[in-house]
Design an enzyme around this catalytic site. Structure first.
Site, PDB file in Angstrom:
ATOM      1  NE  ARG A 226     -27.581 -36.916 -51.547  1.00 27.59           N
ATOM      2  CZ  ARG A 226     -27.662 -37.081 -52.893  1.00 27.59           C
ATOM      3  NH1 ARG A 226     -27.452 -38.272 -53.448  1.00 27.59           N
ATOM      4  NH2 ARG A 226     -27.903 -36.056 -53.662  1.00 27.59           N
TER       5      ARG A 226
ATOM      6  CB  SER B  27     -29.148 -32.006 -47.555  1.00 28.66           C
ATOM      7  OG  SER B  27     -29.067 -31.286 -48.753  1.00 28.66           O
TER       8      SER B  27
ATOM      9  CD  GLU C 253     -28.226 -35.989 -47.326  1.00 26.39           C
ATOM     10  OE1 GLU C 253     -29.324 -35.690 -47.850  1.00 26.39           O
ATOM     11  OE2 GLU C 253     -27.133 -35.684 -47.818  1.00 26.39           O
TER      12      GLU C 253
HETATM   13  C1  LIG Z   1     -21.532 -27.364 -47.766  1.00 25.59           C
HETATM   14  C2  LIG Z   1     -21.919 -28.814 -47.982  1.00 25.59           C
HETATM   15  C3  LIG Z   1     -22.504 -29.199 -49.180  1.00 25.59           C
HETATM   16  C4  LIG Z   1     -22.879 -30.526 -49.402  1.00 25.59           C
HETATM   17  N1  LIG Z   1     -23.431 -30.867 -50.602  1.00 25.59           N
HETATM   18  C5  LIG Z   1     -23.736 -32.159 -50.851  1.00 25.59           C
HETATM   19  C6  LIG Z   1     -24.286 -32.551 -52.133  1.00 25.59           C
HETATM   20  O1  LIG Z   1     -24.498 -31.753 -53.034  1.00 25.59           O
HETATM   21  N2  LIG Z   1     -24.572 -33.846 -52.329  1.00 25.59           N
HETATM   22  C7  LIG Z   1     -24.355 -34.785 -51.373  1.00 25.59           C
HETATM   23  O2  LIG Z   1     -24.631 -35.971 -51.619  1.00 25.59           O
HETATM   24  N3  LIG Z   1     -23.835 -34.445 -50.165  1.00 25.59           N
HETATM   25  C8  LIG Z   1     -23.524 -33.171 -49.881  1.00 25.59           C
HETATM   26  N4  LIG Z   1     -23.007 -32.825 -48.659  1.00 25.59           N
HETATM   27  C9  LIG Z   1     -22.837 -33.855 -47.622  1.00 25.59           C
HETATM   28  C10 LIG Z   1     -21.466 -34.548 -47.633  1.00 25.59           C
HETATM   29  O3  LIG Z   1     -20.491 -33.706 -48.200  1.00 25.59           O
HETATM   30  C11 LIG Z   1     -21.495 -35.872 -48.386  1.00 25.59           C
HETATM   31  O4  LIG Z   1     -22.406 -36.786 -47.822  1.00 25.59           O
HETATM   32  C12 LIG Z   1     -20.113 -36.528 -48.410  1.00 25.59           C
HETATM   33  O5  LIG Z   1     -20.128 -37.585 -49.340  1.00 25.59           O
HETATM   34  C13 LIG Z   1     -19.673 -37.038 -47.047  1.00 25.59           C
HETATM   35  O6  LIG Z   1     -18.311 -37.398 -47.164  1.00 25.59           O
HETATM   36  P1  LIG Z   1     -17.325 -37.301 -45.907  1.00 25.59           P
HETATM   37  O7  LIG Z   1     -16.017 -37.829 -46.336  1.00 25.59           O
HETATM   38  O8  LIG Z   1     -17.335 -35.933 -45.351  1.00 25.59           O
HETATM   39  O9  LIG Z   1     -18.015 -38.336 -44.923  1.00 25.59           O
HETATM   40  P2  LIG Z   1     -18.354 -38.125 -43.386  1.00 25.59           P
HETATM   41  O10 LIG Z   1     -19.286 -36.982 -43.268  1.00 25.59           O
HETATM   42  O11 LIG Z   1     -17.130 -38.096 -42.576  1.00 25.59           O
HETATM   43  O12 LIG Z   1     -19.142 -39.495 -43.112  1.00 25.59           O
HETATM   44  C14 LIG Z   1     -20.389 -39.738 -43.712  1.00 25.59           C
HETATM   45  C15 LIG Z   1     -20.688 -41.238 -43.628  1.00 25.59           C
HETATM   46  O13 LIG Z   1     -19.807 -41.926 -44.492  1.00 25.59           O
HETATM   47  C16 LIG Z   1     -19.092 -42.934 -43.772  1.00 25.59           C
HETATM   48  N5  LIG Z   1     -17.745 -43.026 -44.328  1.00 25.59           N
HETATM   49  C17 LIG Z   1     -16.895 -42.010 -44.629  1.00 25.59           C
HETATM   50  N6  LIG Z   1     -15.754 -42.501 -45.141  1.00 25.59           N
HETATM   51  C18 LIG Z   1     -15.884 -43.855 -45.147  1.00 25.59           C
HETATM   52  C19 LIG Z   1     -15.027 -44.927 -45.526  1.00 25.59           C
HETATM   53  N7  LIG Z   1     -13.789 -44.715 -46.013  1.00 25.59           N
HETATM   54  N8  LIG Z   1     -15.474 -46.191 -45.356  1.00 25.59           N
HETATM   55  C20 LIG Z   1     -16.706 -46.434 -44.855  1.00 25.59           C
HETATM   56  N9  LIG Z   1     -17.562 -45.468 -44.484  1.00 25.59           N
HETATM   57  C21 LIG Z   1     -17.149 -44.201 -44.624  1.00 25.59           C
HETATM   58  C22 LIG Z   1     -19.081 -42.441 -42.336  1.00 25.59           C
HETATM   59  O14 LIG Z   1     -18.878 -43.517 -41.440  1.00 25.59           O
HETATM   60  C23 LIG Z   1     -20.466 -41.815 -42.237  1.00 25.59           C
HETATM   61  O15 LIG Z   1     -21.415 -42.827 -42.008  1.00 25.59           O
HETATM   62  C24 LIG Z   1     -22.638 -31.505 -48.402  1.00 25.59           C
HETATM   63  C25 LIG Z   1     -22.030 -31.120 -47.195  1.00 25.59           C
HETATM   64  C26 LIG Z   1     -21.677 -29.793 -46.990  1.00 25.59           C
HETATM   65  C27 LIG Z   1     -21.001 -29.428 -45.694  1.00 25.59           C
END
Ligand SMILES: Cc1cc2nc3c(=O)[nH]c(=O)nc-3n(C[C@H](O)[C@H](O)[C@H](O)COP(=O)(O)OP(=O)(O)OC[C@H]3O[C@@H](n4cnc5c(N)ncnc54)[C@H](O)[C@@H]3O)c2cc1C
Length: 308
Positions: free
Chosen positions: A181, A230, A300
């Site tokens: 992560r 998580s 996380e």
């Molecule tokens: C129902 C649910 C289930 C989930 N299951 C999982 C799972 O199975 N496995 C898992 O790993 N995660 C899971 N997650 C967490 C999440 O979906 C992941 O971490 C996902 O990759 C975050 O992506 P996001 O675009 O929503 O990023 P955000 O939540 O918007 O941001 C997360 C981080 O990434 C950075 N970021 C985002 N985009 C960029 C970019 N273009 N450039 C630089 N930095 C950036 C942000 O600044 C921040 O630090 C889950 C979440 C939910 C709500």
């Protein structure tokens, strides 16, 4: 008055922000842009038109400007006082998906699920696991997202980033030190594109994997809830959910914030929760787990902004 974050508190944002082709909006509530549906406003929300517009912004922004890149908001908790500075949100100009040789080249705003479905429709295997992760590709690379024994680092070929001075670079996975992560990215950079290794696959097999992952997810997690996934990372040699369960925190509530009964490492906004309630609940869980196990749970979920 809208001001530049931190040092230049008396400057008006409109006077100092670069004249971009993309859109600025002021005071937009971030609760509408995150899965938790909580959080105060961004002083400025910037939606770049395309990569060169983003480069222009980063090159010409005030040097002490605070900014944060928000993906799909599925791993972020925005505090109730909102974010002092500029929240950057990538949109349509960053969502192209193309196939180049054995790589899927994807704009950072594309949703993980869209990428998995695109690959399936083109008979390409390797990224099926992305179908159940509700974020964007930028977030998936930044968090080294993963599930069902796959992680982004297993399939990533390269990423393109724009650094904090507006320069475009191509980086390879070994330069990102990707681990559980976590990716180590240059501070202030924005991921704009990523390429994934795919192989030609059998359509039935790919579809089967996708259906299986979706079903597993549905059975074990509150997929339709207002959550951030998580809440805590798994500590070494332990599972966060087991520690939370043992500490008696399954179903624990503060106001409208609740540790899910279905998956107790998921925190839920059951309706009308504040970010403060969610964060206090998370901290209480950490304390209780520490008491019974001596283990420090690490968030996380990324927490940004200030308390109300
Ligand atoms: C129902 C649910 C289930 C989930 N299951 C999982 C799972 O199975 N496995 C898992 O790993 N995660 C899971 N997650 C967490 C999440 O979906 C992941 O971490 C996902 O990759 C975050 O992506 P996001 O675009 O929503 O990023 P955000 O939540 O918007 O941001 C997360 C981080 O990434 C950075 N970021 C985002 N985009 C960029 C970019 N273009 N450039 C630089 N930095 C950036 C942000 O600044 C921040 O630090 C889950 C979440 C939910 C709500």
């Amino acid at each position: 008055m809208v001001t530049v974050a931190k040092k230049n508190v008396d400057l008006n944002f409109q006077d100092v922000l670069p004249a971009v082709r993309g859109r600025y909006s002021f005071g937009t509530l971030l609760s509408g842009l995150t899965w938790f549906q909580v959080g105060g406003p961004a002083e400025v929300l910037y939606k770049p038109e395309d990569v060169s517009d983003l480069q222009y912004f980063l090159k010409n922004k005030p040097s002490d400007l605070s900014y944060f890149l928000l993906g799909a908001g599925s791993n972020v908790l925005v505090r109730d006082g909102g974010y002092d500075g500029v929240v950057i949100k990538l949109g349509r100009g960053f969502s192209e998906i193309t196939v180049q040789d054995n790589e899927l080249v994807v704009g950072a705003a594309s949703l993980d699920r869209t990428v998995a479905m695109f690959a399936m429709q083109h008979g390409m295997s390797g990224v099926e696991f992305l179908v159940t992760i509700p974020g964007s590709i930028g977030g998936a690379v930044a968090m080294n997202a993963g599930c069902y024994e796959f992680e982004v680092k297993d399939v990533l070929s390269w990423v393109e980033i724009v650094d904090d001075q507006g320069m475009l670079h191509k980086l390879f996975p070994h330069e990102l030190n990707m681990s559980y992560r976590k990716s180590v990215l240059p501070i202030g950079c924005v991921i704009v594109r990523a390429a994934f290794k795919v192989t030609e696959g059998d359509a039935v097999g790919i579809q089967h994997n996708i259906q299986r992952y979706l079903q597993l997810r549905e059975e074990s997690q509150p997929t339709k809830g207002r959550t951030g996934g998580s809440t805590f990372k798994n500590p070494d040699h332990a599972k966060a959910w087991e520690l939370i369960d043992k500490a008696g925190c399954r179903g624990m509530e503060i106001g409208a914030a609740k540790m899910s009964d279905k998956h107790c490492n998921f925190m839920l906004n059951t309706g009308g929760a504040t970010a403060d309630e969610l964060e206090r609940l998370g901290e209480l869980v950490r304390q209780k787990v520490k008491k019974i196990s001596e283990k420090e749970l690490e968030w996380e979920i990324i927490r940004i902004g200030r308390a109300a």
